[in-house]
Design a protein around this motif. Structure first.
Motif, PDB file in Angstrom:
ATOM      1  N   ILE A  94      25.265 -95.097   5.640  1.00 31.30           N
ATOM      2  CA  ILE A  94      24.867 -95.131   7.054  1.00 31.30           C
ATOM      3  C   ILE A  94      25.795 -95.999   7.895  1.00 31.30           C
ATOM      4  CG2 ILE A  94      22.448 -94.689   6.521  1.00 31.30           C
ATOM      5  CD1 ILE A  94      21.914 -97.692   7.030  1.00 31.30           C
ATOM      6  N   THR A  95      26.865 -96.524   7.275  1.00 32.20           N
ATOM      7  CA  THR A  95      27.852 -97.301   8.023  1.00 32.20           C
ATOM      8  C   THR A  95      29.205 -96.605   7.935  1.00 32.20           C
ATOM      9  OG1 THR A  95      28.320 -98.657   6.068  1.00 32.20           O
ATOM     10  CG2 THR A  95      26.707 -99.513   7.634  1.00 32.20           C
ATOM     11  N   PRO A  96      30.093 -96.870   8.892  1.00 30.45           N
ATOM     12  CA  PRO A  96      31.440 -96.288   8.786  1.00 30.45           C
ATOM     13  C   PRO A  96      32.083 -96.627   7.463  1.00 30.45           C
ATOM     14  CG  PRO A  96      31.113 -97.270  10.944  1.00 30.45           C
ATOM     15  CD  PRO A  96      29.909 -97.642  10.125  1.00 30.45           C
ATOM     16  N   SER A  97      32.826 -95.671   6.900  1.00 32.88           N
ATOM     17  CA  SER A  97      33.462 -95.886   5.595  1.00 32.88           C
ATOM     18  C   SER A  97      34.403 -97.069   5.608  1.00 32.88           C
ATOM     19  CB  SER A  97      34.223 -94.623   5.179  1.00 32.88           C
ATOM     20  OG  SER A  97      33.316 -93.551   5.033  1.00 32.88           O
ATOM     21  N   SER A  98      34.986 -97.350   6.765  1.00 30.93           N
ATOM     22  CA  SER A  98      35.892 -98.491   6.861  1.00 30.93           C
ATOM     23  C   SER A  98      35.139 -99.821   6.752  1.00 30.93           C
ATOM     24  CB  SER A  98      36.655 -98.452   8.194  1.00 30.93           C
ATOM     25  OG  SER A  98      35.754 -98.301   9.279  1.00 30.93           O
ATOM     26  N   VAL A  99      33.825 -99.799   6.982  1.00 31.09           N
ATOM     27  CA  VAL A  99      32.999-100.998   6.859  1.00 31.09           C
ATOM     28  C   VAL A  99      32.373-101.069   5.473  1.00 31.09           C
ATOM     29  CG1 VAL A  99      30.973-102.215   7.730  1.00 31.09           C
ATOM     30  CG2 VAL A  99      32.491-101.004   9.316  1.00 31.09           C
ATOM     31  N   GLY A 100      31.719 -99.981   5.084  1.00 29.43           N
ATOM     32  CA  GLY A 100      31.122 -99.906   3.753  1.00 29.43           C
ATOM     33  C   GLY A 100      29.850-100.719   3.628  1.00 29.43           C
ATOM     34  N   GLY A 101      29.230-100.663   2.452  1.00 28.43           N
ATOM     35  CA  GLY A 101      27.969-101.356   2.239  1.00 28.43           C
ATOM     36  C   GLY A 101      28.113-102.685   1.549  1.00 28.43           C
ATOM     37  N   SER A 102      29.343-103.149   1.368  1.00 30.53           N
ATOM     38  CA  SER A 102      29.562-104.398   0.636  1.00 30.53           C
ATOM     39  C   SER A 102      28.890-105.584   1.315  1.00 30.53           C
ATOM     40  CB  SER A 102      31.059-104.677   0.493  1.00 30.53           C
ATOM     41  OG  SER A 102      31.683-103.684  -0.273  1.00 30.53           O
ATOM     42  N   SER A 103      29.028-105.661   2.638  1.00 34.55           N
ATOM     43  CA  SER A 103      28.426-106.789   3.345  1.00 34.55           C
ATOM     44  C   SER A 103      26.910-106.777   3.217  1.00 34.55           C
ATOM     45  CB  SER A 103      28.831-106.760   4.824  1.00 34.55           C
ATOM     46  OG  SER A 103      28.461-105.527   5.410  1.00 34.55           O
ATOM     47  N   MET A 104      26.322-105.580   3.163  1.00 37.48           N
ATOM     48  CA  MET A 104      24.875-105.469   3.026  1.00 37.48           C
ATOM     49  C   MET A 104      24.433-105.834   1.614  1.00 37.48           C
ATOM     50  SD  MET A 104      24.353-101.926   5.161  1.00 37.48           S
ATOM     51  CE  MET A 104      22.571-102.018   5.223  1.00 37.48           C
ATOM     52  N   ALA A 105      25.322-105.686   0.636  1.00 35.67           N
ATOM     53  CA  ALA A 105      24.980-106.022  -0.748  1.00 35.67           C
ATOM     54  C   ALA A 105      24.639-107.499  -0.887  1.00 35.67           C
ATOM     55  CB  ALA A 105      26.133-105.648  -1.677  1.00 35.67           C
ATOM     56  N   VAL A 106      25.234-108.370  -0.047  1.00 36.30           N
ATOM     57  CA  VAL A 106      24.904-109.793  -0.075  1.00 36.30           C
ATOM     58  C   VAL A 106      23.414-109.990   0.201  1.00 36.30           C
ATOM     59  CG1 VAL A 106      25.324-112.038   0.991  1.00 36.30           C
ATOM     60  CG2 VAL A 106      27.218-110.462   0.645  1.00 36.30           C
ATOM     61  N   ILE A 107      22.901-109.245   1.203  1.00 36.25           N
ATOM     62  CA  ILE A 107      21.483-109.338   1.556  1.00 36.25           C
ATOM     63  C   ILE A 107      20.623-108.828   0.408  1.00 36.25           C
ATOM     64  CG2 ILE A 107      19.713-108.569   3.176  1.00 36.25           C
ATOM     65  CD1 ILE A 107      21.950-108.193   5.246  1.00 36.25           C
ATOM     66  N   PHE A 108      20.996-107.655  -0.141  1.00 31.42           N
ATOM     67  CA  PHE A 108      20.205-107.063  -1.217  1.00 31.42           C
ATOM     68  C   PHE A 108      20.136-107.981  -2.430  1.00 31.42           C
ATOM     69  CE2 PHE A 108      22.013-102.921   0.652  1.00 31.42           C
ATOM     70  CZ  PHE A 108      21.001-102.871   1.596  1.00 31.42           C
ATOM     71  N   LEU A 109      21.273-108.580  -2.801  1.00 35.47           N
ATOM     72  CA  LEU A 109      21.304-109.465  -3.963  1.00 35.47           C
ATOM     73  C   LEU A 109      20.534-110.759  -3.701  1.00 35.47           C
ATOM     74  CD1 LEU A 109      25.034-108.959  -4.985  1.00 35.47           C
ATOM     75  CD2 LEU A 109      23.074-108.421  -6.434  1.00 35.47           C
ATOM     76  N   SER A 110      20.679-111.306  -2.497  1.00 36.62           N
ATOM     77  CA  SER A 110      19.980-112.556  -2.183  1.00 36.62           C
ATOM     78  C   SER A 110      18.468-112.356  -2.176  1.00 36.62           C
ATOM     79  CB  SER A 110      20.445-113.111  -0.830  1.00 36.62           C
ATOM     80  OG  SER A 110      20.094-112.230   0.222  1.00 36.62           O
ATOM     81  N   LYS A 111      18.017-111.178  -1.765  1.00 36.80           N
ATOM     82  CA  LYS A 111      16.579-110.876  -1.770  1.00 36.80           C
ATOM     83  C   LYS A 111      16.046-110.657  -3.178  1.00 36.80           C
ATOM     84  CE  LYS A 111      15.965-111.154   2.628  1.00 36.80           C
ATOM     85  NZ  LYS A 111      15.181-112.274   3.185  1.00 36.80           N
ATOM     86  N   VAL A 116      22.791-117.177  -2.247  1.00 37.91           N
ATOM     87  CA  VAL A 116      23.716-116.534  -1.315  1.00 37.91           C
ATOM     88  C   VAL A 116      25.173-116.776  -1.708  1.00 37.91           C
ATOM     89  CG1 VAL A 116      24.521-116.486   1.076  1.00 37.91           C
ATOM     90  CG2 VAL A 116      22.079-116.629   0.594  1.00 37.91           C
ATOM     91  N   GLY A 117      25.489-118.009  -2.149  1.00 41.28           N
ATOM     92  CA  GLY A 117      26.862-118.297  -2.562  1.00 41.28           C
ATOM     93  C   GLY A 117      27.301-117.413  -3.707  1.00 41.28           C
ATOM     94  N   LYS A 118      26.417-117.253  -4.693  1.00 39.01           N
ATOM     95  CA  LYS A 118      26.734-116.434  -5.858  1.00 39.01           C
ATOM     96  C   LYS A 118      26.803-114.957  -5.485  1.00 39.01           C
ATOM     97  CE  LYS A 118      25.610-115.978 -10.753  1.00 39.01           C
ATOM     98  NZ  LYS A 118      24.726-116.433 -11.847  1.00 39.01           N
ATOM     99  N   SER A 119      25.884-114.486  -4.625  1.00 39.58           N
ATOM    100  CA  SER A 119      25.895-113.076  -4.222  1.00 39.58           C
ATOM    101  C   SER A 119      27.137-112.747  -3.407  1.00 39.58           C
ATOM    102  CB  SER A 119      24.625-112.732  -3.426  1.00 39.58           C
ATOM    103  OG  SER A 119      24.554-113.483  -2.232  1.00 39.58           O
ATOM    104  N   THR A 120      27.587-113.715  -2.581  1.00 39.43           N
ATOM    105  CA  THR A 120      28.821-113.518  -1.818  1.00 39.43           C
ATOM    106  C   THR A 120      30.012-113.392  -2.767  1.00 39.43           C
ATOM    107  OG1 THR A 120      27.922-114.824   0.007  1.00 39.43           O
ATOM    108  CG2 THR A 120      30.295-114.471  -0.017  1.00 39.43           C
ATOM    109  N   PHE A 124      32.689-110.158  -3.257  1.00 44.38           N
ATOM    110  CA  PHE A 124      34.146-110.285  -3.266  1.00 44.38           C
ATOM    111  C   PHE A 124      34.739-109.727  -4.560  1.00 44.38           C
ATOM    112  CE2 PHE A 124      33.919-113.528   0.199  1.00 44.38           C
ATOM    113  CZ  PHE A 124      34.905-112.997   1.008  1.00 44.38           C
ATOM    114  N   VAL A 125      34.062-109.971  -5.688  1.00 42.25           N
ATOM    115  CA  VAL A 125      34.544-109.466  -6.979  1.00 42.25           C
ATOM    116  C   VAL A 125      34.490-107.946  -7.011  1.00 42.25           C
ATOM    117  CG1 VAL A 125      34.039-109.347  -9.454  1.00 42.25           C
ATOM    118  CG2 VAL A 125      34.004-111.548  -8.294  1.00 42.25           C
TER     119      VAL A 125
END
Length: 344
Positions: A94-111, A116-120, A124-125
């Motif tokens: 649901i986001t532009p391919s140039s953005v991707g869902g990686s940034s949202m994965a931080v939220i999903f993992l933290s929840k 947050v530090g580890k999920s970030t 990156f990995v």
């Protein structure tokens, strides 16, 4: 307010769907040929290879699930890792391919109770592993496939594909280099460089986000430094499994409808196609992916009228399924995750 938010979320799902289906319907209207369709016979062979295509998509999800399992060092259960995989793919869809869902994965993992530090650091990995896959795979493919065959003839389409791909590849190689230096060697230097770049007048509006990204990189570097081969090996294998499985979906669909004589070339062209899709400004590369599929892979399909059918099946297996699954699990996950946070 809640209703308007729900309406916005629905449109995030419907808009890319309408764009992609609209392009496919246009392809049907322009290329529909009843004689071509008569040459298609749905046999046990067809059903079997469509099933294999479906299995390859499962292989892709299994690969990413394994990756999250080992990224969290088994802190999350297999069920939680599968859920994060689907949530991240929904975010990508649901986001532009140039953005991707990686940034949202931080939220999903933290929840899922990952700090947050580890999920970030995990995000990156995963970004580094995906970019490394593309950067390393391209020269390997060139050992077996001439450039002229990989990008097509010197037509307008072939030249455009080549130019866009080279630009995208250079960007990925630079990103890879920055991530490797930042995560393993000099995170402070990369942070300083990012902040300096985003102080330029035309980039200044994103300066705060750049500072945050630099800080996240330093935290991530602390998290992953000193990890042994036993940490990295399953992550690398899972990444290769995921991307190879995704590419082999098209090969399976082609085999389902007609004889295929050069599976490696088809596989390699998908590699190029996915890199192009990743710089698309539309959600999930909707519209653009269907056009690129027709122009770039259509020459392997002997019946022009079959192109829209295979393109639709391909998008159902690799894109619309994540919209459908995400629409089911995201509301329930969000309600549970955020209500739990509120209680705490």
């Amino acid at each position: 307010m809640e209703k308007s938010s729900q309406s916005l979320n629905i449109w995030k799902i419907l808009l890319p769907t309408f764009i992609g289906v609209g392009v496919i319907l246009y392809m049907f209207g322009k290329e529909f040929n009843i004689e071509d369709l008569k040459q298609i016979s749905i046999t046990g062979h067809t059903v079997f290879w469509i099933f294999i295509a479906f299995c390859f998509m499962l292989g892709r999800d299994i690969g990413f699930t394994i990756r999250y399992r080992y990224l969290t060092e088994k802190q999350l259960s297999w069920k939680q890792c599968l859920k994060v995989t689907f949530l991240a793919e929904f975010g990508t869809a649901i986001t532009p391919s140039s953005v991707g869902g990686s940034s949202m994965a931080v939220i999903f993992l933290s929840k899922e109770n990952i700090p947050v530090g580890k999920s970030t650091a995990m995000v990156f990995v995963t970004l580094l592993l995906d970019e490394l896959f593309f950067v390393v795979t391209f020269p390997v493919l060139l050992l077996f496939i001439p450039v002229s065959e990989l990008f097509g003839d010197a037509s307008t389409v072939g030249t455009s594909v080549f130019i866009f791909f080279i630009v995208a590849y250079i960007m990925k190689a630079l990103l890879c280099t920055l991530l490797i230096i930042g995560l393993f060697f000099k995170p402070q230097v990369i942070r300083w460089l990012i902040i300096k770049i985003f102080r330029l007048p035309f980039l200044n509006r994103w300066h705060r986000s750049a500072v945050k990204a630099g800080d996240d990189l330093i935290i991530s570097s602390r998290e992953i430094r000193g990890k042994t081969l036993s940490y990295w090996f399953p992550l690398i294998v899972a990444t290769i499994l995921s991307w190879f499985s995704r590419y082999l979906v098209v090969n399976s669909l082609f085999i389902a409808f007609f004889p295929v004589y050069d599976n490696l070339l088809i596989f390699a062209r998908q590699f190029v196609m996915w890199v192009l899709m990743m710089i698309s400004p539309t959600p999930g590369a909707s519209g653009i992916s269907e056009v690129v599929f027709k122009q770039y892979l259509g020459e392997f399909i002997p019946f022009v009228g079959v192109v829209p059918i295979i393109a639709l099946l391909w998008r159902l297996l690799t894109y619309y399924n994540y919209l459908f699954v995400g629409a089911i699990i995201v509301p329930r996950w969000a309600k549970k995750a955020f209500s739990k946070k509120k209680e705490e």
